[in-house]
Enzyme design. Structure first.
Site, PDB file in Angstrom:
ATOM      1  N   SER A 139       0.848  -1.199   0.000  1.00  0.00           N
ATOM      2  CA  SER A 139       0.000   0.000   0.000  1.00  0.00           C
ATOM      3  C   SER A 139       0.879   1.243   0.000  1.00  0.00           C
ATOM      4  CB  SER A 139      -0.869   0.002   1.267  1.00  0.00           C
ATOM      5  OG  SER A 139      -1.480   1.257   1.467  1.00  0.00           O
ATOM      6  N   TYR A 152      -1.759  -0.399  10.474  1.00  0.00           N
ATOM      7  CA  TYR A 152      -1.966  -0.797   9.072  1.00  0.00           C
ATOM      8  C   TYR A 152      -0.744  -0.434   8.238  1.00  0.00           C
ATOM      9  CZ  TYR A 152      -3.795  -1.156   4.336  1.00  0.00           C
ATOM     10  OH  TYR A 152      -3.953  -1.493   3.014  1.00  0.00           O
TER      11      TYR A 152
HETATM   12  P1  NDP Z   1     -11.579  -6.168   0.009  1.00  0.00           P
HETATM   13  O1  NDP Z   1     -12.061  -5.984   1.404  1.00  0.00           O
HETATM   14  O2  NDP Z   1     -12.515  -5.856  -1.114  1.00  0.00           O
HETATM   15  O3  NDP Z   1     -11.013  -7.645  -0.184  1.00  0.00           O
HETATM   16  C1  NDP Z   1     -10.199  -8.223   0.798  1.00  0.00           C
HETATM   17  C2  NDP Z   1     -10.040  -9.709   0.535  1.00  0.00           C
HETATM   18  O4  NDP Z   1      -9.192 -10.262   1.559  1.00  0.00           O
HETATM   19  C3  NDP Z   1     -11.362 -10.455   0.576  1.00  0.00           C
HETATM   20  O5  NDP Z   1     -11.407 -11.419  -0.449  1.00  0.00           O
HETATM   21  C4  NDP Z   1     -11.326 -11.160   1.932  1.00  0.00           C
HETATM   22  O6  NDP Z   1     -12.013 -12.397   1.878  1.00  0.00           O
HETATM   23  C5  NDP Z   1      -9.823 -11.406   2.099  1.00  0.00           C
HETATM   24  N1  NDP Z   1      -9.486 -11.593   3.512  1.00  0.00           N
HETATM   25  C6  NDP Z   1      -9.429 -10.657   4.492  1.00  0.00           C
HETATM   26  N2  NDP Z   1      -9.173 -11.240   5.682  1.00  0.00           N
HETATM   27  C7  NDP Z   1      -9.056 -12.569   5.439  1.00  0.00           C
HETATM   28  C8  NDP Z   1      -8.824 -13.703   6.250  1.00  0.00           C
HETATM   29  N3  NDP Z   1      -8.634 -13.601   7.584  1.00  0.00           N
HETATM   30  N4  NDP Z   1      -8.782 -14.926   5.666  1.00  0.00           N
HETATM   31  C9  NDP Z   1      -8.967 -15.054   4.339  1.00  0.00           C
HETATM   32  N5  NDP Z   1      -9.187 -14.027   3.508  1.00  0.00           N
HETATM   33  C10 NDP Z   1      -9.250 -12.801   4.066  1.00  0.00           C
HETATM   34  O7  NDP Z   1     -10.255  -5.260  -0.093  1.00  0.00           O
HETATM   35  P2  NDP Z   1      -9.214  -4.951  -1.271  1.00  0.00           P
HETATM   36  O8  NDP Z   1      -9.459  -5.779  -2.466  1.00  0.00           O
HETATM   37  O9  NDP Z   1      -9.156  -3.488  -1.414  1.00  0.00           O
HETATM   38  O10 NDP Z   1      -7.892  -5.392  -0.522  1.00  0.00           O
HETATM   39  C11 NDP Z   1      -6.974  -6.327  -1.043  1.00  0.00           C
HETATM   40  C12 NDP Z   1      -5.583  -5.967  -0.541  1.00  0.00           C
HETATM   41  O11 NDP Z   1      -5.237  -4.668  -1.045  1.00  0.00           O
HETATM   42  C13 NDP Z   1      -5.460  -5.858   0.978  1.00  0.00           C
HETATM   43  O12 NDP Z   1      -4.226  -6.429   1.353  1.00  0.00           O
HETATM   44  C14 NDP Z   1      -5.458  -4.351   1.238  1.00  0.00           C
HETATM   45  O13 NDP Z   1      -4.756  -4.013   2.396  1.00  0.00           O
HETATM   46  C15 NDP Z   1      -4.743  -3.857  -0.001  1.00  0.00           C
HETATM   47  N6  NDP Z   1      -4.949  -2.473  -0.379  1.00  0.00           N
HETATM   48  C16 NDP Z   1      -6.196  -1.946  -0.582  1.00  0.00           C
HETATM   49  C17 NDP Z   1      -6.339  -0.632  -0.991  1.00  0.00           C
HETATM   50  C18 NDP Z   1      -7.662   0.007  -1.223  1.00  0.00           C
HETATM   51  O14 NDP Z   1      -7.755   1.256  -1.212  1.00  0.00           O
HETATM   52  N7  NDP Z   1      -8.723  -0.746  -1.466  1.00  0.00           N
HETATM   53  C19 NDP Z   1      -5.177   0.212  -1.250  1.00  0.00           C
HETATM   54  C20 NDP Z   1      -3.916  -0.424  -0.980  1.00  0.00           C
HETATM   55  C21 NDP Z   1      -3.815  -1.719  -0.590  1.00  0.00           C
HETATM   56  P3  NDP Z   1     -13.089 -12.903   2.968  1.00  0.00           P
HETATM   57  O15 NDP Z   1     -13.643 -11.698   3.671  1.00  0.00           O
HETATM   58  O16 NDP Z   1     -14.101 -13.662   2.140  1.00  0.00           O
HETATM   59  O17 NDP Z   1     -12.303 -13.789   3.858  1.00  0.00           O
HETATM   60  C1  8X3 Z   2      -5.120   1.517   1.500  1.00  0.00           C
HETATM   61  C2  8X3 Z   2      -4.770   2.892   1.062  1.00  0.00           C
HETATM   62  O1  8X3 Z   2      -4.449   5.292   1.799  1.00  0.00           O
HETATM   63  O2  8X3 Z   2      -6.373   4.085   2.705  1.00  0.00           O
HETATM   64  O3  8X3 Z   2      -3.982   0.748   1.656  1.00  0.00           O
HETATM   65  O4  8X3 Z   2      -4.133   3.556   3.473  1.00  0.00           O
HETATM   66  S1  8X3 Z   2      -4.931   3.989   2.331  1.00  0.00           S
END
Ligand code: NDP
Ligand code: 8X3
Length: 253
Positions: A139, A152
């Protein structure tokens, strides 16, 4: 990768957001995908949509025994993993450290750090044998601190630095490692971060014209499509609407 056909990707967190979009993008381009997450109904829906090229595995990534059981019981056709996309992760809480819940911090560390290294460690022999690739989803919070980012940001700084460390250790093996560092992207991330408070979630990225899950899937696909001699070390990407603020100064008086 030179030839996407018969290539297999293991994507964690494919029930939503980046992971689901990446599963679609890779399968559209001839890959096989192992899709994981806790929500069985979402995995079943993805299987119905994407067909035989998708294998699903429903487990909590923090549960090491469940993870190992999934790896041990992969169908023969899905055992040769060429690409690990460490995507499952979350933020919980937006409050400054002094008001944050310790339980939120532990959940983030268990998911974003401990589970990620456990799975990576388990798959390294396969990835080395196949000269595969690892794409870790970090991130912008890894690099740029902001109020309420505390643990985070710490977990994502780990992911970015771990990616570089893997590069160093895997030198000469042919395994490639990339950290992708997105800024704001519209997924379920903000609803999770606010513990399901939709109004609070809407405020986080509302009106910001954030990136989409498809933007990140396209980036992952691009990295995975590079020829074997080329390693993309890290990519940082943001919506145009997001940039940088200066330091805070607490002034006397
Ligand atoms: P979502 O919440 O849309 O998706 C997150 C995914 O992670 C889901 O499929 C969820 O599946 C899975 N997950 C979370 N916890 C668990 C667990 N304990 N066991 C198994 N699976 C898990 O978020 P994003 O697609 O945005 O996030 C994906 C990645 O990108 C993350 O690592 C996030 O930190 C990172 N990220 C996101 C940003 C954003 O602005 N959206 C920016 C930068 C990074 P389920 O709940 O079915 O278990
Ligand atoms: C998610 C992006 O800017 O909300 O990783 O931390 S931010």
């Amino acid at each position: 990768m030179d030839n996407p056909h018969d290539r297999t990707a293991f994507i964690t967190g494919a029930t939503a957001g980046f992971g689901r979009a990446t599963a679609r993008r890779l399968i559209d381009n001839g890959w096989q995908v192992i899709a994981t997450g806790r929500r069985a109904d979402r995995l079943d829906a993805l299987r119905a949509e994407l067909g035989d090229a998708l294998h699903t595995a429903c487990f909590d990534i923090r549960d090491e025994a469940a993870m190992r059981a999934v790896l041990d019981s992969l169908p023969e056709r899905f055992r040769g993993i060429d690409l690990l996309v460490n995507n499952a992760g979350l933020a919980q809480g937006t409050k400054p450290a002094q008001d944050a819940l310790l339980s939120d911090w532990k959940t983030m560390i268990d998911t974003n750090v401990t589970a990620l290294v456990t799975l990576t460690h388990a798959l390294l022999p396969t990835l080395i044998a196949r000269q595969g690739a690892i794409i870790n989803i970090s991130s912008t919070a890894a690099t740029y601190p902001y109020t309420g980012g505390n643990a985070y940001g710490g977990t994502k700084a780990f992911v970015s630095q771990f990616s570089l460390g893997l590069r160093a250790d895997l030198h000469g093996t042919g395994v490639r490692v990339t950290a992708i560092e997105p800024g704001m992207a519209e997924t379920e991330f903000t609803v999770v971060r606010t513990h399901g408070d939709q109004a609070a979630s809407d405020k986080l990225y509302g009106g910001a014209n954030p990136m989409t899950a498809d933007d990140i899937a396209e980036t992952i696909f691009w990295v995975a499509s590079q020829p074997a001699h080329l390693n993309i070390n890290r990519i940082e990407l943001m919506p145009t609407s997001q940039s940088f603020a200066g330091f805070q100064v607490a002034r006397a008086g």
